[in-house]
Enzyme design. Structure first.
Site, mmCIF file in Angstrom:
data_model
loop_
_atom_site.group_PDB
_atom_site.id
_atom_site.type_symbol
_atom_site.label_atom_id
_atom_site.label_comp_id
_atom_site.label_asym_id
_atom_site.label_seq_id
_atom_site.Cartn_x
_atom_site.Cartn_y
_atom_site.Cartn_z
ATOM 1 N N GLY A 18 0.793 -1.227 0.000
ATOM 2 C CA GLY A 18 0.000 0.000 0.000
ATOM 3 C C GLY A 18 0.820 1.270 0.000
ATOM 4 O O GLY A 18 0.293 2.356 -0.284
ATOM 5 N N TYR A 148 22.972 -3.995 3.995
ATOM 6 C CA TYR A 148 23.568 -4.317 5.304
ATOM 7 C C TYR A 148 23.149 -5.708 5.789
ATOM 8 O O TYR A 148 23.522 -6.104 6.892
ATOM 9 C CB TYR A 148 23.341 -3.208 6.334
ATOM 10 C CG TYR A 148 21.925 -2.818 6.664
ATOM 11 C CD1 TYR A 148 21.047 -3.711 7.273
ATOM 12 C CD2 TYR A 148 21.472 -1.525 6.412
ATOM 13 C CE1 TYR A 148 19.756 -3.339 7.613
ATOM 14 C CE2 TYR A 148 20.174 -1.141 6.736
ATOM 15 C CZ TYR A 148 19.319 -2.061 7.339
ATOM 16 O OH TYR A 148 18.048 -1.692 7.667
ATOM 17 N N ARG A 200 11.629 7.595 9.678
ATOM 18 C CA ARG A 200 12.229 6.816 10.761
ATOM 19 C C ARG A 200 13.749 6.792 10.719
ATOM 20 O O ARG A 200 14.410 6.627 11.736
ATOM 21 C CB ARG A 200 11.736 5.364 10.692
ATOM 22 C CG ARG A 200 10.266 5.219 10.992
ATOM 23 C CD ARG A 200 9.817 3.774 10.847
ATOM 24 N NE ARG A 200 8.432 3.632 11.212
ATOM 25 C CZ ARG A 200 7.418 3.766 10.369
ATOM 26 N NH1 ARG A 200 7.644 4.039 9.087
ATOM 27 N NH2 ARG A 200 6.171 3.634 10.782
HETATM 28 C C1 HXC Z 1 13.790 2.752 20.276
HETATM 29 C C2 HXC Z 1 11.690 1.960 19.720
HETATM 30 C C3 HXC Z 1 11.594 2.887 18.655
HETATM 31 C C4 HXC Z 1 12.702 3.770 18.437
HETATM 32 C C5 HXC Z 1 9.767 1.710 18.733
HETATM 33 N N1 HXC Z 1 10.540 1.277 19.735
HETATM 34 N N2 HXC Z 1 10.391 2.698 18.033
HETATM 35 N N3 HXC Z 1 12.774 1.896 20.529
HETATM 36 N N4 HXC Z 1 13.770 3.651 19.261
HETATM 37 N N5 HXC Z 1 12.696 4.659 17.429
HETATM 38 C C6 HXC Z 1 10.209 0.255 20.712
HETATM 39 C C7 HXC Z 1 9.009 0.663 21.546
HETATM 40 O O1 HXC Z 1 9.392 1.549 22.617
HETATM 41 C C8 HXC Z 1 8.517 -0.690 22.075
HETATM 42 O O2 HXC Z 1 9.299 -1.171 23.136
HETATM 43 C C9 HXC Z 1 8.806 -1.612 20.899
HETATM 44 O O3 HXC Z 1 9.782 -0.950 20.069
HETATM 45 C C10 HXC Z 1 7.562 -1.864 20.061
HETATM 46 O O4 HXC Z 1 7.031 -0.601 19.669
HETATM 47 P P1 HXC Z 1 5.582 -0.473 19.022
HETATM 48 O O5 HXC Z 1 5.402 0.928 18.593
HETATM 49 O O6 HXC Z 1 4.571 -1.089 19.942
HETATM 50 O O7 HXC Z 1 5.758 -1.474 17.783
HETATM 51 P P2 HXC Z 1 4.800 -1.797 16.571
HETATM 52 O O8 HXC Z 1 3.493 -1.080 16.741
HETATM 53 O O9 HXC Z 1 4.843 -3.247 16.405
HETATM 54 O O10 HXC Z 1 5.547 -1.048 15.337
HETATM 55 C C11 HXC Z 1 6.694 -1.577 14.741
HETATM 56 C C12 HXC Z 1 7.707 -0.485 14.391
HETATM 57 C C13 HXC Z 1 7.033 0.678 13.599
HETATM 58 C C14 HXC Z 1 8.826 -1.157 13.626
HETATM 59 C C15 HXC Z 1 8.267 0.089 15.704
HETATM 60 O O11 HXC Z 1 8.002 1.658 13.291
HETATM 61 C C16 HXC Z 1 6.362 0.206 12.338
HETATM 62 O O12 HXC Z 1 5.211 -0.238 12.358
HETATM 63 N N6 HXC Z 1 7.065 0.298 11.187
HETATM 64 C C17 HXC Z 1 6.525 -0.155 9.880
HETATM 65 C C18 HXC Z 1 7.058 0.621 8.725
HETATM 66 C C19 HXC Z 1 8.546 0.877 8.688
HETATM 67 O O13 HXC Z 1 9.246 0.748 9.709
HETATM 68 N N7 HXC Z 1 9.048 1.255 7.506
HETATM 69 C C20 HXC Z 1 10.452 1.532 7.305
HETATM 70 C C21 HXC Z 1 11.082 0.418 6.592
HETATM 71 S S1 HXC Z 1 12.570 1.024 5.959
HETATM 72 P P3 HXC Z 1 8.894 -0.997 24.715
HETATM 73 O O14 HXC Z 1 9.868 -1.864 25.443
HETATM 74 O O15 HXC Z 1 9.046 0.465 24.994
HETATM 75 O O16 HXC Z 1 7.473 -1.460 24.828
HETATM 76 C C22 HXC Z 1 13.754 -0.122 5.906
HETATM 77 C C23 HXC Z 1 14.875 0.338 5.004
HETATM 78 C C24 HXC Z 1 16.233 0.284 5.492
HETATM 79 O O17 HXC Z 1 13.662 -1.178 6.440
HETATM 80 C C25 HXC Z 1 17.266 0.939 4.620
HETATM 81 C C26 HXC Z 1 17.054 2.413 4.293
HETATM 82 C C27 HXC Z 1 18.125 3.037 3.505
HETATM 83 P P1 NAP Z 2 7.322 1.668 4.014
HETATM 84 O O1 NAP Z 2 6.573 2.508 3.045
HETATM 85 O O2 NAP Z 2 7.260 2.013 5.464
HETATM 86 O O3 NAP Z 2 6.881 0.164 3.785
HETATM 87 C C1 NAP Z 2 6.663 -0.779 4.776
HETATM 88 C C2 NAP Z 2 5.344 -1.476 4.481
HETATM 89 O O4 NAP Z 2 5.246 -2.644 5.271
HETATM 90 C C3 NAP Z 2 4.128 -0.609 4.789
HETATM 91 O O5 NAP Z 2 3.229 -0.650 3.715
HETATM 92 C C4 NAP Z 2 3.526 -1.278 6.007
HETATM 93 O O6 NAP Z 2 2.095 -1.136 5.999
HETATM 94 C C5 NAP Z 2 3.952 -2.712 5.805
HETATM 95 N N1 NAP Z 2 4.012 -3.461 7.058
HETATM 96 C C6 NAP Z 2 4.744 -3.166 8.168
HETATM 97 N N2 NAP Z 2 4.510 -4.053 9.134
HETATM 98 C C7 NAP Z 2 3.627 -4.945 8.626
HETATM 99 C C8 NAP Z 2 3.012 -6.105 9.150
HETATM 100 N N3 NAP Z 2 3.253 -6.503 10.392
HETATM 101 N N4 NAP Z 2 2.164 -6.790 8.351
HETATM 102 C C9 NAP Z 2 1.913 -6.379 7.085
HETATM 103 N N5 NAP Z 2 2.472 -5.292 6.529
HETATM 104 C C10 NAP Z 2 3.322 -4.586 7.307
HETATM 105 O O7 NAP Z 2 8.885 1.646 3.657
HETATM 106 P P2 NAP Z 2 9.673 1.379 2.271
HETATM 107 O O8 NAP Z 2 10.833 2.294 2.276
HETATM 108 O O9 NAP Z 2 8.742 1.379 1.116
HETATM 109 O O10 NAP Z 2 10.225 -0.116 2.504
HETATM 110 C C11 NAP Z 2 9.814 -1.213 1.693
HETATM 111 C C12 NAP Z 2 10.876 -2.292 1.719
HETATM 112 O O11 NAP Z 2 12.085 -1.834 1.142
HETATM 113 C C13 NAP Z 2 11.233 -2.792 3.116
HETATM 114 O O12 NAP Z 2 11.479 -4.173 3.075
HETATM 115 C C14 NAP Z 2 12.533 -2.062 3.398
HETATM 116 O O13 NAP Z 2 13.322 -2.725 4.348
HETATM 117 C C15 NAP Z 2 13.151 -2.104 2.024
HETATM 118 N N6 NAP Z 2 14.205 -1.117 1.801
HETATM 119 C C16 NAP Z 2 13.887 0.193 1.647
HETATM 120 C C17 NAP Z 2 14.897 1.097 1.381
HETATM 121 C C18 NAP Z 2 14.605 2.551 1.140
HETATM 122 O O14 NAP Z 2 15.533 3.303 0.897
HETATM 123 N N7 NAP Z 2 13.354 2.978 1.156
HETATM 124 C C19 NAP Z 2 16.219 0.654 1.330
HETATM 125 C C20 NAP Z 2 16.512 -0.693 1.521
HETATM 126 C C21 NAP Z 2 15.493 -1.573 1.750
HETATM 127 P P3 NAP Z 2 1.247 -1.079 7.356
HETATM 128 O O15 NAP Z 2 1.967 -0.146 8.274
HETATM 129 O O16 NAP Z 2 -0.101 -0.589 6.905
HETATM 130 O O17 NAP Z 2 1.196 -2.489 7.867
#
Ligand code: HXC
Ligand code: NAP
Length: 278
Positions: A18, A148, A200
Site C-alpha cells: 500500500g 547491510y 524513521r
Molecule cells: C527505540 C523503539 C523505537 C525507536 C519503537 N521502539 N520505536 N525503541 N527507538 N525509534 C520500541 C518501543 O518503545 C517498544 O518497546 C517496541 O519498540 C515496540 O514498539 P511499538 O510501537 O509497539 O511497535 P509496533 O506497533 O509493532 O511497530 C513496529 C515499528 C514501527 C517497527 C516500531 O516503526 C512500524 O510499524 N514500522 C513499519 C514501517 C517501517 O518501519 N518502515 C520503514 C522500513 S525502511 P517498549 O519496550 O518500549 O514497549 C527499511 C529500510 C532500510 O527497512 C534501509 C534504508 C536506507
Molecule cells: P514503508 O513505506 O514504510 O513500507 C513498509 C510497508 O510494510 C508498509 O506498507 C507497512 O504497511 C507494511 N508493514 C509493516 N509491518 C507490517 C506487518 N506486520 N504486516 C503487514 N504489513 C506490514 O517503507 P519502504 O521504504 O517502502 O520499505 C519497503 C521495503 O524496502 C522494506 O522491506 C525495506 O526494508 C526495504 N528497503 C527500503 C529502502 C529505502 O531506501 N526505502 C532501502 C533498503 C530496503 P502497514 O503499516 O499498513 O502495515
C-alpha cells in the site's frame, strides 16, 4: 524497457504493497499486465492504493488487510486470494525499522523488527510455498532486503539481523525448492526515499546531503528503477536466476567497503604533491 504484456496473466502478492516501494513496484507490475493482491495492516491505505491502480487497470488489484506476524491471518488472506485464483509470485516487501543506539533497545523493540521482517517473511514464504508445493505449481518469491544484510550496520541492528536471515532463507530455499520449480531471489536496494523509511531513518534533513555523498552516482534511486528490476526478476525470462541477491544502490555499499575509497577526499594538488614525494 519491457513489452507492456511482460507479466500478463500473473497474480502477484506484495506485502506492504500500500505504500512506498511496495506501491511503486505494484504500480509497475500492474502496468505490465499483472494482477495484484496487496496487503498490510492499514485497510484505508491499502484501499486508497487499490482504488488508484484499479482506476487505471480495472479489477486488477485486490487489497487485503493482513498482519504478516500472524500466521492465522496469513492463511485467511491466502484463502481469499486463492478463491479468485492461485498466486504465481510473492514479493516479501513489508518491513519495520528505526534507528537507535543498540544499547537502548528493549527486548520488545528487538522483537518488533524481527517479528515483521524475519518471522513475517518466513511465515508468508512458508504459507505460499506450501500451497504451491501441494498443487505442484511453479512459484517465484522475491524478497526486498538491504545491503547491510551482509555488511551489518550500526544503529539498525535488529533490521540487519532480520534482513540477513531473509537472505539466508532465500538462498536455502532456492536449493530446497528449486527442483520443484519454485525459485527465490532478493533485491538489496540502496537509498530510495519513501515516507516510511525517511521519517524513521533520515529524520534530520542535514543527513540527506551526507547520505547522497555516500553514493558514487551522487543521487538516490528512482522508484521506477527498482520496480523495473522487480519486474525482470518476476518475469519468466529471468527463470534461471535462483538464490541470487541483486544490489541496486548506485555503488553505495562498495564505496563504504573499499579500503582506499576515502582517497576521493584528496584534491588534485594533494595527489600531485604525493606523486612528487615518491
Ligand atoms: C527505540 C523503539 C523505537 C525507536 C519503537 N521502539 N520505536 N525503541 N527507538 N525509534 C520500541 C518501543 O518503545 C517498544 O518497546 C517496541 O519498540 C515496540 O514498539 P511499538 O510501537 O509497539 O511497535 P509496533 O506497533 O509493532 O511497530 C513496529 C515499528 C514501527 C517497527 C516500531 O516503526 C512500524 O510499524 N514500522 C513499519 C514501517 C517501517 O518501519 N518502515 C520503514 C522500513 S525502511 P517498549 O519496550 O518500549 O514497549 C527499511 C529500510 C532500510 O527497512 C534501509 C534504508 C536506507
Ligand atoms: P514503508 O513505506 O514504510 O513500507 C513498509 C510497508 O510494510 C508498509 O506498507 C507497512 O504497511 C507494511 N508493514 C509493516 N509491518 C507490517 C506487518 N506486520 N504486516 C503487514 N504489513 C506490514 O517503507 P519502504 O521504504 O517502502 O520499505 C519497503 C521495503 O524496502 C522494506 O522491506 C525495506 O526494508 C526495504 N528497503 C527500503 C529502502 C529505502 O531506501 N526505502 C532501502 C533498503 C530496503 P502497514 O503499516 O499498513 O502495515
Amino acid at each position: 524497457m519491457f513489452k507492456n504484456d511482460l507479466l500478463a496473466g500473473k497474480r502477484i502478492l506484495i506485502t506492504g504493497g500500500g505504500t512506498g516501494l511496495g506501491k511503486s513496484m505494484g504500480r509497475r507490475l500492474v502496468e505490465l499486465g499483472a494482477s495484484l493482491v496487496i496487503c498490510g495492516r492499514r485497510r484505508e491505505v491499502l484501499e486508497a492504493t487499490a482504488a488508484e491502480f484499479n482506476a487505471a487497470f480495472p479489477g486488477r488489484t485486490m487489497p487485503l488487510t493482513c498482519d504478516v506476524r500472524d500466521p492465522a491471518a496469513i492463511e485467511t488472506m491466502l484463502d481469499q486470494a486463492w478463491a479468485v485464483g492461485p498466486l504465481d509470485a510473492l514479493v516479501n516487501n513489508a518491513a519495520g525499522n528505526f534507528i537507535a543506539k543498540t544499547e537502548t533497545l528493549s527486548p520488545r523493540a528487538v522483537d518488533a523488527v524481527l517479528a515483521i521482517v524475519l518471522h513475517g517473511t518466513a511465515y508468508m514464504t512458508l504459507a505460499v510455498g506450501k500451497r504451491w508445493l501441494a498443487e505442484e505449481r511453479p512459484g517465484n518469491v522475491l524478497s526486498i532486503i538491504t545491503t547491510y544484510a551482509w555488511t551489518g550496520s550500526a544503529y539498525v541492528v535488529p533490521s540487519a539481523m532480520a534482513k540477513a536471515g531473509v537472505l539466508a532463507l532465500t538462498r536455502s530455499l532456492a536449493v530446497e525448492w528449486g527442483s520443484r520449480k519454485i525459485r527465490l531471489n532478493a533485491i538489496a536496494p540502496g537509498p530510495f526515499p519513501t515516507e516510511g523509511a525517511w521519517k524513521r531513518l533520515v529524520p534530520d534533513s542535514n543527513l540527506d546531503a551526507v547520505w547522497l555523498h555516500k553514493v558514487p552516482l551522487r543521487r538516490y534511486g528512482e522508484h521506477l528503477e527498482l520496480a523495473n528490476l522487480a519486474a525482470y526478476l518476476l518475469a519468466d525470462g529471468s527463470g534461471y536466476i535462483n538464490g541470487e541477491v541483486v544490489t541496486i544502490d548506485g555503488g553505495e555499499w562498495l564505496k563504504g567497503a573499499g579500503q582506499f575509497n576515502l582517497m576521493e577526499m584528496l584534491s588534485d594538488a594533494e595527489w600531485e604533491a604525493m606523486r612528487q614525494r615518491r
